[in-house]
Motif scaffolding. Structure first.
Motif, PDB file in Angstrom:
ATOM      1  N   THR A 102       0.869  -1.252   0.044  1.00  0.00           N
ATOM      2  CA  THR A 102       0.081  -0.064   0.015  1.00  0.00           C
ATOM      3  C   THR A 102       0.660   1.238   0.064  1.00  0.00           C
ATOM      4  OG1 THR A 102      -1.767  -1.150   0.976  1.00  0.00           O
ATOM      5  CG2 THR A 102      -1.691   1.137   1.286  1.00  0.00           C
ATOM      6  N   ASP A 103       1.980   1.206   0.728  1.00  0.00           N
ATOM      7  CA  ASP A 103       2.767   2.563   0.869  1.00  0.00           C
ATOM      8  C   ASP A 103       3.605   2.535  -0.453  1.00  0.00           C
ATOM      9  OD1 ASP A 103       2.145   2.784   3.418  1.00  0.00           O
ATOM     10  OD2 ASP A 103       3.955   1.950   4.348  1.00  0.00           O
ATOM     11  N   PHE A 104       3.967   1.473  -1.091  1.00  0.00           N
ATOM     12  CA  PHE A 104       4.625   1.451  -2.458  1.00  0.00           C
ATOM     13  C   PHE A 104       3.725   2.232  -3.297  1.00  0.00           C
ATOM     14  CE2 PHE A 104       5.621  -0.438  -6.621  1.00  0.00           C
ATOM     15  CZ  PHE A 104       7.210   0.030  -6.616  1.00  0.00           C
ATOM     16  N   GLU A 105       2.565   1.978  -3.585  1.00  0.00           N
ATOM     17  CA  GLU A 105       1.550   2.233  -4.380  1.00  0.00           C
ATOM     18  C   GLU A 105       1.314   3.808  -4.352  1.00  0.00           C
ATOM     19  OE1 GLU A 105      -1.539  -0.661  -3.727  1.00  0.00           O
ATOM     20  OE2 GLU A 105      -0.844  -1.740  -5.196  1.00  0.00           O
ATOM     21  N   THR A 106       1.319   4.180  -3.014  1.00  0.00           N
ATOM     22  CA  THR A 106       1.137   5.899  -3.008  1.00  0.00           C
ATOM     23  C   THR A 106       2.266   6.609  -3.337  1.00  0.00           C
ATOM     24  OG1 THR A 106       1.989   5.838  -0.673  1.00  0.00           O
ATOM     25  CG2 THR A 106      -0.437   5.307  -1.036  1.00  0.00           C
ATOM     26  N   LEU A 107       3.325   5.969  -3.789  1.00  0.00           N
ATOM     27  CA  LEU A 107       4.611   6.787  -4.011  1.00  0.00           C
ATOM     28  C   LEU A 107       4.747   7.079  -5.464  1.00  0.00           C
ATOM     29  CD1 LEU A 107       7.548   4.231  -2.670  1.00  0.00           C
ATOM     30  CD2 LEU A 107       6.758   6.475  -1.688  1.00  0.00           C
ATOM     31  N   SER A 108       5.340   8.246  -5.988  1.00  0.00           N
ATOM     32  CA  SER A 108       5.505   8.529  -7.086  1.00  0.00           C
ATOM     33  C   SER A 108       6.202   7.549  -8.170  1.00  0.00           C
ATOM     34  CB  SER A 108       6.212   9.936  -7.342  1.00  0.00           C
ATOM     35  OG  SER A 108       7.345   9.753  -7.150  1.00  0.00           O
ATOM     36  N   SER A 109       6.047   7.555  -9.401  1.00  0.00           N
ATOM     37  CA  SER A 109       6.500   6.441 -10.303  1.00  0.00           C
ATOM     38  C   SER A 109       8.204   6.732 -10.060  1.00  0.00           C
ATOM     39  CB  SER A 109       6.219   6.769 -11.642  1.00  0.00           C
ATOM     40  OG  SER A 109       6.460   7.982 -12.106  1.00  0.00           O
ATOM     41  N   ASP A 110       8.947   7.860  -9.912  1.00  0.00           N
ATOM     42  CA  ASP A 110      10.006   7.860  -9.608  1.00  0.00           C
ATOM     43  C   ASP A 110      10.620   7.451  -8.361  1.00  0.00           C
ATOM     44  OD1 ASP A 110      10.598   9.358 -11.989  1.00  0.00           O
ATOM     45  OD2 ASP A 110      10.420  11.377 -11.068  1.00  0.00           O
ATOM     46  N   ALA A 111       9.635   7.578  -7.454  1.00  0.00           N
ATOM     47  CA  ALA A 111      10.271   6.808  -5.985  1.00  0.00           C
ATOM     48  C   ALA A 111       9.936   5.263  -6.233  1.00  0.00           C
ATOM     49  CB  ALA A 111       9.379   7.664  -4.896  1.00  0.00           C
ATOM     50  N   GLN A 112       9.115   4.887  -6.821  1.00  0.00           N
ATOM     51  CA  GLN A 112       8.771   3.404  -6.993  1.00  0.00           C
ATOM     52  C   GLN A 112       9.871   2.669  -7.895  1.00  0.00           C
ATOM     53  OE1 GLN A 112       4.989   2.738  -8.863  1.00  0.00           O
ATOM     54  NE2 GLN A 112       3.834   3.118  -7.202  1.00  0.00           N
ATOM     55  N   ARG A 113      10.625   3.474  -8.916  1.00  0.00           N
ATOM     56  CA  ARG A 113      11.654   3.220  -9.483  1.00  0.00           C
ATOM     57  C   ARG A 113      12.734   2.899  -8.483  1.00  0.00           C
ATOM     58  NH1 ARG A 113      11.032   5.828 -13.768  1.00  0.00           N
ATOM     59  NH2 ARG A 113      11.988   7.525 -13.135  1.00  0.00           N
ATOM     60  N   GLU A 114      13.188   4.044  -7.653  1.00  0.00           N
ATOM     61  CA  GLU A 114      14.162   4.043  -6.873  1.00  0.00           C
ATOM     62  C   GLU A 114      13.819   2.668  -5.776  1.00  0.00           C
ATOM     63  OE1 GLU A 114      14.410   7.616  -4.598  1.00  0.00           O
ATOM     64  OE2 GLU A 114      14.640   8.745  -6.599  1.00  0.00           O
ATOM     65  N   VAL A 115      12.713   2.374  -5.470  1.00  0.00           N
ATOM     66  CA  VAL A 115      12.507   1.347  -4.434  1.00  0.00           C
ATOM     67  C   VAL A 115      12.988   0.192  -5.279  1.00  0.00           C
ATOM     68  CG1 VAL A 115      10.700   0.062  -3.058  1.00  0.00           C
ATOM     69  CG2 VAL A 115      10.907   2.597  -2.924  1.00  0.00           C
ATOM     70  N   ARG A 116      12.433   0.088  -6.448  1.00  0.00           N
ATOM     71  CA  ARG A 116      12.676  -1.187  -7.271  1.00  0.00           C
ATOM     72  C   ARG A 116      14.274  -1.538  -7.387  1.00  0.00           C
ATOM     73  NH1 ARG A 116       8.435   0.449 -10.622  1.00  0.00           N
ATOM     74  NH2 ARG A 116       6.673  -0.692 -10.024  1.00  0.00           N
ATOM     75  N   ASP A 117      14.665  -0.446  -7.675  1.00  0.00           N
ATOM     76  CA  ASP A 117      16.311  -0.429  -7.802  1.00  0.00           C
ATOM     77  C   ASP A 117      17.124  -0.804  -6.476  1.00  0.00           C
ATOM     78  OD1 ASP A 117      16.404   0.435 -10.467  1.00  0.00           O
ATOM     79  OD2 ASP A 117      16.637   2.596 -10.242  1.00  0.00           O
ATOM     80  N   PHE A 118      16.642  -0.307  -5.488  1.00  0.00           N
ATOM     81  CA  PHE A 118      17.201  -0.720  -4.207  1.00  0.00           C
ATOM     82  C   PHE A 118      16.852  -2.260  -3.828  1.00  0.00           C
ATOM     83  CE2 PHE A 118      16.811  -1.153   0.493  1.00  0.00           C
ATOM     84  CZ  PHE A 118      17.952  -1.046   0.767  1.00  0.00           C
ATOM     85  N   VAL A 119      15.715  -2.779  -4.190  1.00  0.00           N
ATOM     86  CA  VAL A 119      15.375  -4.058  -3.990  1.00  0.00           C
ATOM     87  C   VAL A 119      16.486  -5.000  -4.721  1.00  0.00           C
ATOM     88  CG1 VAL A 119      13.668  -5.859  -4.212  1.00  0.00           C
ATOM     89  CG2 VAL A 119      13.038  -3.457  -3.160  1.00  0.00           C
ATOM     90  N   ARG A 120      16.710  -4.707  -6.124  1.00  0.00           N
ATOM     91  CA  ARG A 120      17.315  -5.277  -6.934  1.00  0.00           C
ATOM     92  C   ARG A 120      18.972  -5.411  -6.311  1.00  0.00           C
ATOM     93  NH1 ARG A 120      14.944  -2.245 -11.142  1.00  0.00           N
ATOM     94  NH2 ARG A 120      13.069  -3.296 -11.776  1.00  0.00           N
ATOM     95  N   PHE A 121      19.415  -4.300  -5.830  1.00  0.00           N
ATOM     96  CA  PHE A 121      20.708  -3.918  -5.382  1.00  0.00           C
ATOM     97  C   PHE A 121      20.893  -4.953  -4.228  1.00  0.00           C
ATOM     98  CE2 PHE A 121      23.102  -1.942  -2.048  1.00  0.00           C
ATOM     99  CZ  PHE A 121      24.343  -1.838  -2.615  1.00  0.00           C
ATOM    100  N   LYS A 122      19.739  -5.056  -3.300  1.00  0.00           N
ATOM    101  CA  LYS A 122      19.920  -5.926  -2.116  1.00  0.00           C
ATOM    102  C   LYS A 122      19.977  -7.245  -2.405  1.00  0.00           C
ATOM    103  CE  LYS A 122      19.842  -4.742   1.840  1.00  0.00           C
ATOM    104  NZ  LYS A 122      21.019  -4.299   2.677  1.00  0.00           N
ATOM    105  N   LYS A 123      18.972  -7.780  -3.379  1.00  0.00           N
ATOM    106  CA  LYS A 123      19.167  -9.056  -3.717  1.00  0.00           C
ATOM    107  C   LYS A 123      20.412  -9.372  -4.340  1.00  0.00           C
ATOM    108  CE  LYS A 123      15.234 -10.581  -5.926  1.00  0.00           C
ATOM    109  NZ  LYS A 123      14.141 -10.613  -6.976  1.00  0.00           N
ATOM    110  N   MET A 124      21.121  -8.375  -5.338  1.00  0.00           N
ATOM    111  CA  MET A 124      22.376  -8.888  -5.815  1.00  0.00           C
ATOM    112  C   MET A 124      23.335  -9.108  -4.493  1.00  0.00           C
ATOM    113  SD  MET A 124      24.830  -6.275  -8.260  1.00  0.00           S
ATOM    114  CE  MET A 124      25.231  -5.534  -6.731  1.00  0.00           C
ATOM    115  N   LEU A 125      23.309  -8.041  -3.642  1.00  0.00           N
ATOM    116  CA  LEU A 125      24.151  -8.472  -2.538  1.00  0.00           C
ATOM    117  C   LEU A 125      24.061  -9.566  -1.715  1.00  0.00           C
ATOM    118  CD1 LEU A 125      24.612  -4.784  -0.944  1.00  0.00           C
ATOM    119  CD2 LEU A 125      26.103  -6.244  -2.188  1.00  0.00           C
ATOM    120  N   GLN A 126      22.721 -10.040  -1.732  1.00  0.00           N
ATOM    121  CA  GLN A 126      22.390 -11.230  -0.780  1.00  0.00           C
ATOM    122  C   GLN A 126      23.117 -12.447  -1.777  1.00  0.00           C
ATOM    123  OE1 GLN A 126      18.478 -11.571  -0.222  1.00  0.00           O
ATOM    124  NE2 GLN A 126      18.552 -13.408   1.177  1.00  0.00           N
ATOM    125  N   THR A 127      22.758 -12.393  -3.007  1.00  0.00           N
ATOM    126  CA  THR A 127      23.235 -13.437  -3.888  1.00  0.00           C
ATOM    127  C   THR A 127      24.828 -13.527  -3.818  1.00  0.00           C
ATOM    128  OG1 THR A 127      21.426 -13.280  -5.351  1.00  0.00           O
ATOM    129  CG2 THR A 127      23.295 -14.220  -6.401  1.00  0.00           C
TER     130      THR A 127
END
Length: 128
Positions: free
Chosen positions: A88-113
């Motif tokens: 719900t919080d993610f859906e209220t963000l602007s598209s730029d902010a959503q893109r930043e969140v997606r990039d951060f999640v990809r980065f964290k997944k890469m680190l975990q791998t």
């Protein structure tokens, strides 16, 4: 022979189907078309008036892709509530902010791998 499901269990399965459907913003008509049942039957399933057959349950699981344990709530209600709040919080963000969140999640997944790769195989196993 297995005992019949209690009305409480039938209602629980129905409410879980409704919760998943609404979480994906599907109408009863849309979901009923995806799983090949009449909309009126899906409505009765969600109300707990009609047992969900195993074949229908598997079709529903294919649409929503939860694991069986997740469907029946074995992962914990608080985790589900936290996940819904996060979405719900993610859906209220602007598209730029959503893109930043997606990039951060990809980065964290890469680190975990990378951490898993660098730590090597469990003790007693050789690297290929």
């Amino acid at each position: 022979m297995t005992p019949p499901l209690s009305p409480r269990k039938v209602h629980l399965v129905g409410s879980r189907i409704r919760e998943l459907r609404k979480g994906r913003r599907l109408t009863q008509t849309e979901l009923s078309e995806k799983i090949g049942v009449a909309q009126s039957d899906l409505s009765r399933m969600e109300q707990g008036e009609y047992k969900v057959g195993l074949d229908t349950l598997f079709k529903i699981l294919q649409v929503f892709d939860p694991k069986m344990g997740e469907f029946f709530g074995e992962t914990g209600i608080s985790d589900d509530a936290a996940a819904r709040e996060l979405v719900t919080d993610f859906e209220t963000l602007s598209s730029d902010a959503q893109r930043e969140v997606r990039d951060f999640v990809r980065f964290k997944k890469m680190l975990q791998t990378q951490e898993k790769t660098e730590s090597g195989p469990p003790d007693g196993e050789e690297k290929p």
